[in-house]
Design a protein around this motif. Sequence first.
Motif, short mmCIF file in Angstrom:
data_model
loop_
_atom_site.label_atom_id
_atom_site.label_comp_id
_atom_site.label_asym_id
_atom_site.label_seq_id
_atom_site.Cartn_x
_atom_site.Cartn_y
_atom_site.Cartn_z
N TYR A 46 0.85 -1.19 0.00
CA TYR A 46 0.00 0.00 0.00
C TYR A 46 0.89 1.24 0.00
O TYR A 46 1.77 1.39 0.86
CB TYR A 46 -0.91 -0.01 1.23
CG TYR A 46 -2.06 -0.98 1.08
CD1 TYR A 46 -1.83 -2.36 1.03
CD2 TYR A 46 -3.37 -0.54 0.96
CE1 TYR A 46 -2.88 -3.26 0.87
CE2 TYR A 46 -4.42 -1.42 0.81
CZ TYR A 46 -4.17 -2.78 0.76
OH TYR A 46 -5.21 -3.67 0.60
N TYR A 47 0.63 2.12 -0.97
CA TYR A 47 1.43 3.33 -1.14
C TYR A 47 0.61 4.56 -0.80
O TYR A 47 -0.50 4.75 -1.34
CB TYR A 47 1.94 3.44 -2.57
CG TYR A 47 2.90 2.36 -2.98
CD1 TYR A 47 2.45 1.21 -3.61
CD2 TYR A 47 4.27 2.50 -2.73
CE1 TYR A 47 3.34 0.21 -3.99
CE2 TYR A 47 5.16 1.52 -3.11
CZ TYR A 47 4.69 0.37 -3.73
OH TYR A 47 5.58 -0.61 -4.10
N CYS A 48 1.16 5.38 0.06
CA CYS A 48 0.54 6.66 0.36
C CYS A 48 0.83 7.63 -0.78
O CYS A 48 1.93 7.63 -1.34
CB CYS A 48 1.08 7.21 1.67
SG CYS A 48 0.36 8.77 2.17
N ASN A 49 -0.15 8.44 -1.11
CA ASN A 49 -0.02 9.41 -2.21
C ASN A 49 -0.52 10.77 -1.75
O ASN A 49 -1.53 10.86 -1.04
CB ASN A 49 -0.83 8.94 -3.41
CG ASN A 49 -0.95 9.99 -4.50
OD1 ASN A 49 -2.00 10.63 -4.66
ND2 ASN A 49 0.11 10.21 -5.26
N LEU A 50 0.19 11.80 -2.13
CA LEU A 50 -0.24 13.18 -1.88
C LEU A 50 -0.14 13.95 -3.18
O LEU A 50 0.87 13.87 -3.88
CB LEU A 50 0.63 13.83 -0.80
CG LEU A 50 0.26 15.25 -0.38
CD1 LEU A 50 0.61 15.48 1.10
CD2 LEU A 50 0.94 16.31 -1.22
N VAL A 51 -1.19 14.68 -3.48
CA VAL A 51 -1.21 15.55 -4.65
C VAL A 51 -1.18 16.99 -4.16
O VAL A 51 -2.13 17.45 -3.51
CB VAL A 51 -2.45 15.31 -5.53
CG1 VAL A 51 -2.40 16.20 -6.77
CG2 VAL A 51 -2.55 13.85 -5.93
N ASP A 52 -0.10 17.66 -4.45
CA ASP A 52 0.10 19.04 -4.00
C ASP A 52 -0.14 19.97 -5.18
O ASP A 52 0.37 19.74 -6.28
CB ASP A 52 1.53 19.21 -3.46
CG ASP A 52 1.71 20.49 -2.68
OD1 ASP A 52 2.88 20.87 -2.44
OD2 ASP A 52 0.71 21.12 -2.29
N GLU A 53 -0.95 21.00 -4.94
CA GLU A 53 -1.21 21.98 -5.99
C GLU A 53 -0.25 23.15 -5.81
O GLU A 53 -0.33 23.90 -4.83
CB GLU A 53 -2.66 22.45 -5.93
CG GLU A 53 -3.02 23.39 -7.06
CD GLU A 53 -4.49 23.73 -7.09
OE1 GLU A 53 -5.27 23.02 -6.44
OE2 GLU A 53 -4.85 24.71 -7.76
N VAL A 54 0.64 23.30 -6.78
CA VAL A 54 1.67 24.33 -6.72
C VAL A 54 1.49 25.23 -7.94
O VAL A 54 1.81 24.85 -9.05
CB VAL A 54 3.08 23.73 -6.72
CG1 VAL A 54 4.13 24.83 -6.56
CG2 VAL A 54 3.22 22.67 -5.62
N LYS A 55 0.95 26.42 -7.68
CA LYS A 55 0.70 27.38 -8.75
C LYS A 55 -0.06 26.72 -9.91
O LYS A 55 0.34 26.77 -11.07
CB LYS A 55 2.01 27.98 -9.26
CG LYS A 55 2.78 28.75 -8.20
CD LYS A 55 4.07 29.33 -8.75
CE LYS A 55 4.82 30.10 -7.67
NZ LYS A 55 6.10 30.67 -8.18
N ARG A 56 -1.15 26.07 -9.56
CA ARG A 56 -2.06 25.41 -10.50
C ARG A 56 -1.47 24.17 -11.15
O ARG A 56 -2.07 23.61 -12.07
CB ARG A 56 -2.55 26.38 -11.58
CG ARG A 56 -3.33 27.57 -11.04
CD ARG A 56 -3.90 28.43 -12.14
NE ARG A 56 -4.63 29.58 -11.62
CZ ARG A 56 -5.25 30.48 -12.37
NH1 ARG A 56 -5.23 30.36 -13.67
NH2 ARG A 56 -5.89 31.48 -11.81
N ILE A 57 -0.32 23.74 -10.72
CA ILE A 57 0.27 22.51 -11.22
C ILE A 57 0.16 21.45 -10.14
O ILE A 57 0.48 21.71 -8.99
CB ILE A 57 1.75 22.73 -11.61
CG1 ILE A 57 1.85 23.74 -12.75
CG2 ILE A 57 2.40 21.41 -12.01
CD1 ILE A 57 3.27 24.13 -13.10
N LEU A 58 -0.31 20.26 -10.52
CA LEU A 58 -0.46 19.18 -9.56
C LEU A 58 0.80 18.34 -9.53
O LEU A 58 1.27 17.85 -10.56
CB LEU A 58 -1.66 18.31 -9.93
CG LEU A 58 -3.02 19.02 -9.95
CD1 LEU A 58 -4.12 18.04 -10.29
CD2 LEU A 58 -3.30 19.71 -8.63
N VAL A 59 1.35 18.19 -8.34
CA VAL A 59 2.59 17.44 -8.15
C VAL A 59 2.28 16.23 -7.28
O VAL A 59 1.72 16.37 -6.19
CB VAL A 59 3.67 18.31 -7.48
CG1 VAL A 59 4.96 17.52 -7.31
CG2 VAL A 59 3.90 19.58 -8.30
#
Length: 119
Positions: free
Chosen positions: A93-106
């Motif tokens: 099981y992998y934890c995932n985080l989607v960070d929004e940086v200046k409208r770009i999803l990382v």
Amino acid sequence: QVQLVGSGGGLVQPGGSLRLSCAASGTIFNINAMGWYRQAQGKPRELVAIITGSGTANYGDSVKGRFTISGDNAKNTVYLQMNSLKPEDTAVYYCNLVDEVKRILVNYWGQGTQVTVSS
């Protein structure tokens, strides 16, 4: 940079329960979503559950009704309560985080935690 530290995996019998945790640290701008994916041996990675920054939860079809995701925004932490576990839930099981940086999803990924469901 963002670091994700997951915990709570292990060995459990069919029908049992486990709780996974994932804590994020580092430079986080705006969490778009955070949650869990899994990958069983020989299979592609699949969505388990994810929760958006506004609190909306989405689940993979195979875990609906058995797994519950929740989040603590103050701690940048998500929890996955897994009940009625089945052998087919065995996976990393992998934890995932989607960070929004200046409208770009990382996307950021944790290192993975093994969950084994077996008698």
